[in-house]
Write an enzyme that holds these catalytic residues in place. Structure first.
Site, PDB file in Angstrom:
ATOM      1  N   LYS A 196      36.181  43.111  35.830  1.00 26.94           N
ATOM      2  CA  LYS A 196      35.833  42.716  34.463  1.00 26.94           C
ATOM      3  C   LYS A 196      36.482  43.595  33.401  1.00 26.94           C
ATOM      4  CE  LYS A 196      31.876  39.775  35.205  1.00 26.94           C
ATOM      5  NZ  LYS A 196      30.425  39.554  35.133  1.00 26.94           N
ATOM      6  N   ARG A 216      28.544  41.172  43.589  1.00 30.07           N
ATOM      7  CA  ARG A 216      29.388  39.959  43.548  1.00 30.07           C
ATOM      8  C   ARG A 216      30.814  40.417  43.256  1.00 30.07           C
ATOM      9  NH1 ARG A 216      31.303  36.784  39.511  1.00 30.07           N
ATOM     10  NH2 ARG A 216      31.423  34.547  39.885  1.00 30.07           N
TER      11      ARG A 216
HETATM   12  C1  YH5 Z   1      27.922  37.920  36.978  1.00 26.58           C
HETATM   13  O1  YH5 Z   1      28.198  39.008  36.476  1.00 26.58           O
HETATM   14  N1  YH5 Z   1      30.031  36.632  36.389  1.00 26.58           N
HETATM   15  S1  YH5 Z   1      31.798  34.558  36.142  1.00 26.58           S
HETATM   16  C2  YH5 Z   1      35.912  38.013  33.624  1.00 26.58           C
HETATM   17  C3  YH5 Z   1      36.745  38.827  34.373  1.00 26.58           C
HETATM   18  C4  YH5 Z   1      36.516  38.972  35.730  1.00 26.58           C
HETATM   19  C5  YH5 Z   1      35.468  38.291  36.327  1.00 26.58           C
HETATM   20  C6  YH5 Z   1      38.993  39.418  34.228  1.00 26.58           C
HETATM   21  N2  YH5 Z   1      29.363  34.712  37.292  1.00 26.58           N
HETATM   22  C7  YH5 Z   1      28.798  36.805  36.927  1.00 26.58           C
HETATM   23  O2  YH5 Z   1      33.279  36.863  37.368  1.00 26.58           O
HETATM   24  N3  YH5 Z   1      27.195  35.452  38.115  1.00 26.58           N
HETATM   25  C8  YH5 Z   1      30.332  35.354  36.627  1.00 26.58           C
HETATM   26  O3  YH5 Z   1      37.711  39.495  33.726  1.00 26.58           O
HETATM   27  C9  YH5 Z   1      28.386  35.615  37.495  1.00 26.58           C
HETATM   28  N4  YH5 Z   1      26.731  37.721  37.606  1.00 26.58           N
HETATM   29  C10 YH5 Z   1      26.373  36.520  38.162  1.00 26.58           C
HETATM   30  N5  YH5 Z   1      25.187  36.408  38.762  1.00 26.58           N
HETATM   31  C11 YH5 Z   1      32.731  35.837  35.307  1.00 26.58           C
HETATM   32  C12 YH5 Z   1      33.530  36.716  36.185  1.00 26.58           C
HETATM   33  C13 YH5 Z   1      34.648  37.450  35.559  1.00 26.58           C
HETATM   34  C14 YH5 Z   1      34.887  37.327  34.204  1.00 26.58           C
END
Ligand code: YH5
Length: 258
Positions: free
Chosen positions: A203, A237
């Site tokens: 993230k 996750r």
């Molecule tokens: C979460 O924290 N996050 S979708 C931006 C990024 C990298 C990854 C490059 N679903 C979560 O994974 N469900 C998502 O920057 C989730 N907790 C739970 N429970 C976003 C994501 C991401 C966004």
């Protein structure tokens, strides 16, 4: 928990055959890397993203959930739509992971009727606008009160507390400082008595700290996952299952937890 995104293949004709196959191949790889859970998602909830139709989300997610049935893994589906929840449960999902904490009309009922687990996540605002000047007086206290209320609502709707998981929602309507406060004080969530899940993998907060692009955030993601587990997180996750498992194997031995 390994992340399986099912989003259209930008190289092909926009059809879904390629992206379904790609997602299934990726899921198999994450199982081989040791994932206990796979989280299948068809709708991007990244900051700035817009939503897709129920039909489109079903077309993306359900074939992948069906393909996972019989594989050695539990399946979670990342959705906020009751129709997608119902179809996912019918296709074999054991958990609904809802970034909107089952606040959509009919969402609590869909999970309760399905008898599956649910992860309730905190988000301030909606994905298209959530990063525009989010403010809290005390982010930890406010996120905790929200999650407590949603846990109570879920129980009142007939979802057993044993089936509930909560997540503070890193990056969902929070500034960098809010995210750091939440991770630093993650142990304050454990007294609600349900497992804490975290999504920190790759993230933006890790990019801000290291200066690295999303393709080079694996080491930062491992550090964040370990810091979360050290503060009581039960489920992480992640995109990089093997690396996270290796790090946790070392950490857990030191902490005499396995
Ligand atoms: C979460 O924290 N996050 S979708 C931006 C990024 C990298 C990854 C490059 N679903 C979560 O994974 N469900 C998502 O920057 C989730 N907790 C739970 N429970 C976003 C994501 C991401 C966004």
């Amino acid at each position: 928990m390994g992340i399986v995104n099912v989003t259209p293949d930008s190289f092909s004709d926009g059809g879904l055959c390629g992206s379904t196959e790609r997602a299934i191949r990726h899921a198999v790889r994450l199982i081989e890397e040791g994932a206990d859970w796979l989280d299948v998602g068809g709708e991007s909830t990244r900051p700035g993203s817009t939503s897709i139709s129920v039909e489109e989300e079903l077309r993306r997610v359900i074939p992948v959930v069906e393909a996972m049935a019989g594989m050695n893994v539990s399946v979670s589906v990342d959705t906020s739509k009751p129709e997608v929840m119902r179809a996912s449960i019918a296709a074999g999902a054991a958990m609904i992971n809802d970034v909107n904490a089952l606040q959509a009309a009919g969402a609590l009922e869909a999970v309760a009727a399905g008898g599956v687990a649910a992860c309730l996540m905190h988000m301030r605002g909606a994905p298209h606008s959530m990063q525009i000047d989010p403010r809290y007086d005390d982010v930890v206290a406010e996120v905790k009160i929200f999650l407590q209320q949603r846990l109570d609502a879920a129980q009142a709707a007939g979802i057993s507390r044993e089936l509930l998981v909560m997540d503070p929602g890193f990056g969902f309507g929070k500034t960098h400082d809010h995210n750091i406060q939440l991770l630093r004080h993650l142990d304050r969530f454990t007294d609600l008595g349900v497992p804490v899940m975290v999504g920190l993998s790759r993230k933006a907060m890790l990019g801000k700290i290291t200066g690295n692009e999303v393709s080079n955030r694996i080491h930062a993601s491992i550090a964040a996952a370990l810091a979360a587990v050290a503060r009581g997180a039960a489920i992480v996750r992640v995109h990089d299952v093997k690396a996270t498992r290796d790090a946790l194997a070392v950490y857990n031995i030191i902490e005499q937890r396995q």
